[in-house]
Design a protein around this motif. Structure first.
Motif, PDB file in Angstrom:
ATOM      1  N   PHE A 107      -0.430   0.801   1.300  1.00 50.06           N
ATOM      2  CA  PHE A 107      -0.436   1.933   2.267  1.00 50.06           C
ATOM      3  C   PHE A 107       0.234   1.897   3.454  1.00 50.06           C
ATOM      4  CE2 PHE A 107      -4.277  -0.267   2.864  1.00 50.06           C
ATOM      5  CZ  PHE A 107      -4.250  -0.592   4.422  1.00 50.06           C
ATOM      6  N   THR A 108       0.808   3.141   3.827  1.00 47.42           N
ATOM      7  CA  THR A 108       1.348   3.207   5.027  1.00 47.42           C
ATOM      8  C   THR A 108       0.637   3.874   6.181  1.00 47.42           C
ATOM      9  OG1 THR A 108       2.596   4.962   4.718  1.00 47.42           O
ATOM     10  CG2 THR A 108       3.789   2.964   4.002  1.00 47.42           C
ATOM     11  N   CYS A 109       0.825   3.351   7.294  1.00 49.19           N
ATOM     12  CA  CYS A 109       0.326   4.264   8.656  1.00 49.19           C
ATOM     13  C   CYS A 109       1.502   4.714   9.520  1.00 49.19           C
ATOM     14  CB  CYS A 109      -0.588   3.242   9.340  1.00 49.19           C
ATOM     15  SG  CYS A 109      -1.888   2.756   8.385  1.00 49.19           S
ATOM     16  N   GLU A 113       1.176   0.356  15.443  1.00 48.88           N
ATOM     17  CA  GLU A 113      -0.127  -0.406  15.548  1.00 48.88           C
ATOM     18  C   GLU A 113      -1.108  -0.097  16.623  1.00 48.88           C
ATOM     19  OE1 GLU A 113      -1.269  -5.136  14.964  1.00 48.88           O
ATOM     20  OE2 GLU A 113       1.013  -4.630  15.322  1.00 48.88           O
ATOM     21  N   LYS A 114      -0.443   0.163  17.820  1.00 49.62           N
ATOM     22  CA  LYS A 114      -1.262   0.431  19.130  1.00 49.62           C
ATOM     23  C   LYS A 114      -2.294   1.321  18.794  1.00 49.62           C
ATOM     24  CE  LYS A 114       1.742   3.543  21.391  1.00 49.62           C
ATOM     25  NZ  LYS A 114       2.540   3.772  22.590  1.00 49.62           N
ATOM     26  N   ASN A 115      -2.098   2.385  17.841  1.00 53.05           N
ATOM     27  CA  ASN A 115      -2.818   3.415  17.716  1.00 53.05           C
ATOM     28  C   ASN A 115      -4.110   3.017  16.863  1.00 53.05           C
ATOM     29  OD1 ASN A 115      -0.761   4.877  18.955  1.00 53.05           O
ATOM     30  ND2 ASN A 115      -1.007   6.511  17.549  1.00 53.05           N
ATOM     31  N   TYR A 116      -4.159   1.797  16.148  1.00 50.47           N
ATOM     32  CA  TYR A 116      -5.245   1.137  15.644  1.00 50.47           C
ATOM     33  C   TYR A 116      -5.823   0.110  16.175  1.00 50.47           C
ATOM     34  CZ  TYR A 116      -2.870   4.083  12.033  1.00 50.47           C
ATOM     35  OH  TYR A 116      -2.421   5.218  11.398  1.00 50.47           O
ATOM     36  N   LEU A 117      -5.823  -0.008  17.500  1.00 55.01           N
ATOM     37  CA  LEU A 117      -6.339  -1.200  18.049  1.00 55.01           C
ATOM     38  C   LEU A 117      -7.601  -0.769  18.647  1.00 55.01           C
ATOM     39  CD1 LEU A 117      -3.298  -2.779  19.906  1.00 55.01           C
ATOM     40  CD2 LEU A 117      -4.193  -3.416  18.019  1.00 55.01           C
ATOM     41  N   ASP A 124      -8.554  -0.806  12.276  1.00 55.94           N
ATOM     42  CA  ASP A 124      -7.128  -1.494  11.882  1.00 55.94           C
ATOM     43  C   ASP A 124      -7.214  -1.320  10.342  1.00 55.94           C
ATOM     44  OD1 ASP A 124      -9.230  -3.343  10.845  1.00 55.94           O
ATOM     45  OD2 ASP A 124      -8.893  -4.857  12.338  1.00 55.94           O
ATOM     46  N   ILE A 125      -6.013  -2.003  10.059  1.00 58.60           N
ATOM     47  CA  ILE A 125      -5.657  -1.631   8.645  1.00 58.60           C
ATOM     48  C   ILE A 125      -6.831  -2.440   7.889  1.00 58.60           C
ATOM     49  CG2 ILE A 125      -4.142  -2.920   7.133  1.00 58.60           C
ATOM     50  CD1 ILE A 125      -1.699  -2.026   8.497  1.00 58.60           C
ATOM     51  N   GLU A 126      -7.464  -3.485   8.183  1.00 57.52           N
ATOM     52  CA  GLU A 126      -8.352  -4.063   7.263  1.00 57.52           C
ATOM     53  C   GLU A 126      -9.590  -2.823   7.169  1.00 57.52           C
ATOM     54  OE1 GLU A 126      -8.823  -7.135   5.737  1.00 57.52           O
ATOM     55  OE2 GLU A 126      -6.683  -7.388   6.406  1.00 57.52           O
ATOM     56  N   LYS A 127      -9.958  -2.012   8.150  1.00 56.72           N
ATOM     57  CA  LYS A 127     -11.043  -1.232   7.938  1.00 56.72           C
ATOM     58  C   LYS A 127     -10.506  -0.143   7.144  1.00 56.72           C
ATOM     59  CE  LYS A 127     -13.597  -2.395  12.069  1.00 56.72           C
ATOM     60  NZ  LYS A 127     -13.998  -2.065  13.538  1.00 56.72           N
ATOM     61  N   GLN A 146      -4.249  -6.291  -0.216  1.00 53.24           N
ATOM     62  CA  GLN A 146      -3.515  -4.972   0.259  1.00 53.24           C
ATOM     63  C   GLN A 146      -2.217  -5.250   1.023  1.00 53.24           C
ATOM     64  OE1 GLN A 146      -6.870  -4.212   3.258  1.00 53.24           O
ATOM     65  NE2 GLN A 146      -5.570  -4.780   4.789  1.00 53.24           N
ATOM     66  N   VAL A 147      -1.439  -4.250   0.976  1.00 58.21           N
ATOM     67  CA  VAL A 147      -0.054  -4.454   1.774  1.00 58.21           C
ATOM     68  C   VAL A 147      -0.332  -2.950   2.718  1.00 58.21           C
ATOM     69  CG1 VAL A 147       2.271  -4.253   1.719  1.00 58.21           C
ATOM     70  CG2 VAL A 147       1.061  -5.373  -0.077  1.00 58.21           C
ATOM     71  N   GLY A 148      -0.187  -3.097   3.829  1.00 58.45           N
ATOM     72  CA  GLY A 148      -0.394  -2.166   4.973  1.00 58.45           C
ATOM     73  C   GLY A 148       0.666  -2.223   5.884  1.00 58.45           C
ATOM     74  N   THR A 149       1.168  -1.183   6.392  1.00 55.84           N
ATOM     75  CA  THR A 149       2.346  -1.125   7.415  1.00 55.84           C
ATOM     76  C   THR A 149       2.190  -0.077   8.286  1.00 55.84           C
ATOM     77  OG1 THR A 149       3.860  -2.134   5.717  1.00 55.84           O
ATOM     78  CG2 THR A 149       4.979  -0.978   7.580  1.00 55.84           C
TER      79      THR A 149
END
Length: 188
Positions: A107-109, A113-117, A124-127, A146-149
């Motif tokens: 999946f992609t976000c 990344e700062k928006n998921y801290l 975060d991507i793990e969640k 998982q492959v998350g970006t």
């Protein structure tokens, strides 16, 4: 090669640049992979459950490819899981048809990344992967990876440098996904 099916759960694939690029890279390197684009097949959300269950039964490896929208999978992918991973098929009494299949969550976000801290969204991507991990557990599917970006959104890019940076992220995402699929298919 083992049978690989990629379920493209993008809700608007014709507008996608990031997930489209990933899937094009995968298809160019792994021609035997079947890609099923839900929004094109089922724009009315009336999923042919029997057809999709048959696809899954034939697969050794199931990959979901989708963008994170509002901290979750798009509604077409949720509808697919709700309908296709039915009781008596994927879980519950007699529901062992997917048991032992392997699964990769890709999946992609769009946001950086700062928006998921912690302190931002707190997710975060793990969640982000927890609902898919729980679904796999319930169905006896082996959740491999998982492959998350982060930062996959193309909208609002002002320079060629910014565009190149996002393209590089998507190429990296695709390369990771391709390597995972190859690893599963070749028993590494």
């Amino acid at each position: 090669m083992k049978k690989v099916i990629i379920i493209n759960g993008h809700g608007a694939p014709m507008m996608s640049m990031d997930n489209k690029r990933i899937l094009e890279d995968v298809k160019a390197q792994l021609q035997d992979v079947e890609i099923v684009t839900l929004a094109e097949l089922y724009p009315d959300f009336k999923i042919d459950v029997e057809k999709e269950q048959t696809r899954l039964l034939a697969a050794d490896l199931i990959v979901f490819e989708y963008p994170i929208w509002w901290y979750s999978a798009p509604s077409i992918l949720k509808k697919y899981v709700e309908d296709v991973f039915a009781m008596g098929f994927a879980f519950g009494p007699g529901g062992d048809k997917l048991k032992g299949k392997k699964f990769i969550d890709s999946f992609t976000c769009g946001a950086p990344e700062k928006n998921y801290l912690p302190g931002a969204s707190g997710e975060d991507i793990e969640k982000m992967a927890l609902p898919m991990k729980a679904t796999c557990w319930l169905c006896g599917i082996e959740y491999l990876s998982q492959v998350g970006t982060y930062g996959s959104m193309y909208y609002g890019l002002d320079t060629q440098e910014e565009l190149d940076a996002v393209n590089a992220k998507m190429d990296d995402h695709a390369a990771k996904l391709i390597n995972l699929i190859k690893s599963v298919c070749h028993g590494n």
